[in-house]
Design a protein around this motif. Structure first.
Motif, PDB file in Angstrom:
ATOM      1  N   ASP A  11      26.776 -27.568 -55.426  1.00  0.00           N
ATOM      2  CA  ASP A  11      27.466 -26.635 -54.531  1.00  0.00           C
ATOM      3  C   ASP A  11      28.129 -27.396 -53.391  1.00  0.00           C
ATOM      4  O   ASP A  11      27.546 -28.333 -52.840  1.00  0.00           O
ATOM      5  N   SER A  27      30.304 -26.541 -49.725  1.00  0.00           N
ATOM      6  CA  SER A  27      30.773 -25.518 -48.786  1.00  0.00           C
ATOM      7  C   SER A  27      31.408 -26.203 -47.585  1.00  0.00           C
ATOM      8  O   SER A  27      31.035 -27.316 -47.219  1.00  0.00           O
ATOM      9  N   SER A  50      33.050 -25.284 -43.539  1.00  0.00           N
ATOM     10  CA  SER A  50      33.179 -24.289 -42.468  1.00  0.00           C
ATOM     11  C   SER A  50      33.889 -24.910 -41.279  1.00  0.00           C
ATOM     12  O   SER A  50      33.865 -26.131 -41.091  1.00  0.00           O
ATOM     13  N   PRO A  54      34.329 -19.387 -44.069  1.00  0.00           N
ATOM     14  CA  PRO A  54      33.929 -20.560 -44.858  1.00  0.00           C
ATOM     15  C   PRO A  54      34.469 -20.482 -46.292  1.00  0.00           C
ATOM     16  O   PRO A  54      34.822 -19.415 -46.783  1.00  0.00           O
ATOM     17  N   THR A  68      33.657 -21.995 -50.373  1.00  0.00           N
ATOM     18  CA  THR A  68      32.640 -22.597 -51.236  1.00  0.00           C
ATOM     19  C   THR A  68      33.240 -22.890 -52.605  1.00  0.00           C
ATOM     20  O   THR A  68      34.209 -22.262 -53.031  1.00  0.00           O
ATOM     21  N   ASP A  69      32.647 -23.859 -53.269  1.00  0.00           N
ATOM     22  CA  ASP A  69      33.035 -24.211 -54.633  1.00  0.00           C
ATOM     23  C   ASP A  69      31.826 -24.884 -55.262  1.00  0.00           C
ATOM     24  O   ASP A  69      30.831 -25.161 -54.586  1.00  0.00           O
TER      25      ASP A  69
END
Length: 180
Positions: free
Chosen positions: A89, A91, A93, A99, A101-102
């Motif tokens: 994962d 993320s 911000s 934020p 995410t991928d």
């Protein structure tokens, strides 16, 4: 009773008219792009480097829950891999932004490749296989004279063949004789 309900409803409408306007627009999202590794890729390594870009350039990035180094909008971090499938994962911000995410999927293949062994003495080949977690079995070829007359036998053939991927703890048969 009906008049009381209408008055209460009218009061709510009047109270709602004078309130300050609320911000209904969502702030922009952080832009996050992963560049390596390829999603769904496979590696034999125990670690993988995750790289990508982020905007704004000063965004904070977490990869697998750990802070990543970010420099001028580019980030990277090495991530340890478990055997088999891994989901990493990512993320990002930044203050005043939503934020992003991928995730990237990487498979750690625990099989080993049978090395080049033809031409080696049996003990050398067996040691090389042992370092990879494989077991060597010798199958002596040639004529009965090869077993009676002193001389050095070498590996002439390997089963499974060199370059084949096999599970650790597999048995590899080495055909040895003096002349290949």
């Amino acid at each position: 009773m009906r008049a009381l309900v209408l008055l209460l409803a009218a009061g709510l409408l009047v109270a709602g008219c004078g309130d300050e306007p609320r911000a209904t627009a969502n702030p922009p999202r952080v832009t996050l792009k992963l560049t390596t590794p390829d999603d769904g890729g496979t590696t034999f390594e125990d670690r993988v480097e995750v790289r990508g870009t982020v905007s704004p350039a000063d965004s904070a990035v977490l990869i697998a829950g750990e802070s990543a180094e970010v420099d001028a909008g580019e980030f990277h971090a090495e991530v340890p891999l478990d055997p088999g499938a891994n989901i990493i994962d990512v993320s990002a911000s930044s203050t005043g932004r939503r934020p992003a995410t991928d995730a990237v999927r990487v498979t750690r293949d625990m099989r080993v490749r049978i090395p080049e062994l033809v031409g080696l003495e049996f003990d050398q080949a067996a040691d090389a296989l042992g370092k990879l977690g494989l077991k060597a079995v010798e199958e002596q070829g040639g004529s009965w004279l090869d077993r009676v007359i002193p001389g050095i036998s070498r590996v002439c053939a390997v089963d499974p063949v060199e370059g084949t991927l096999v599970d650790r703890r597999s048995t590899v048969t080495l055909l040895t004789q003096r002349d290949c």
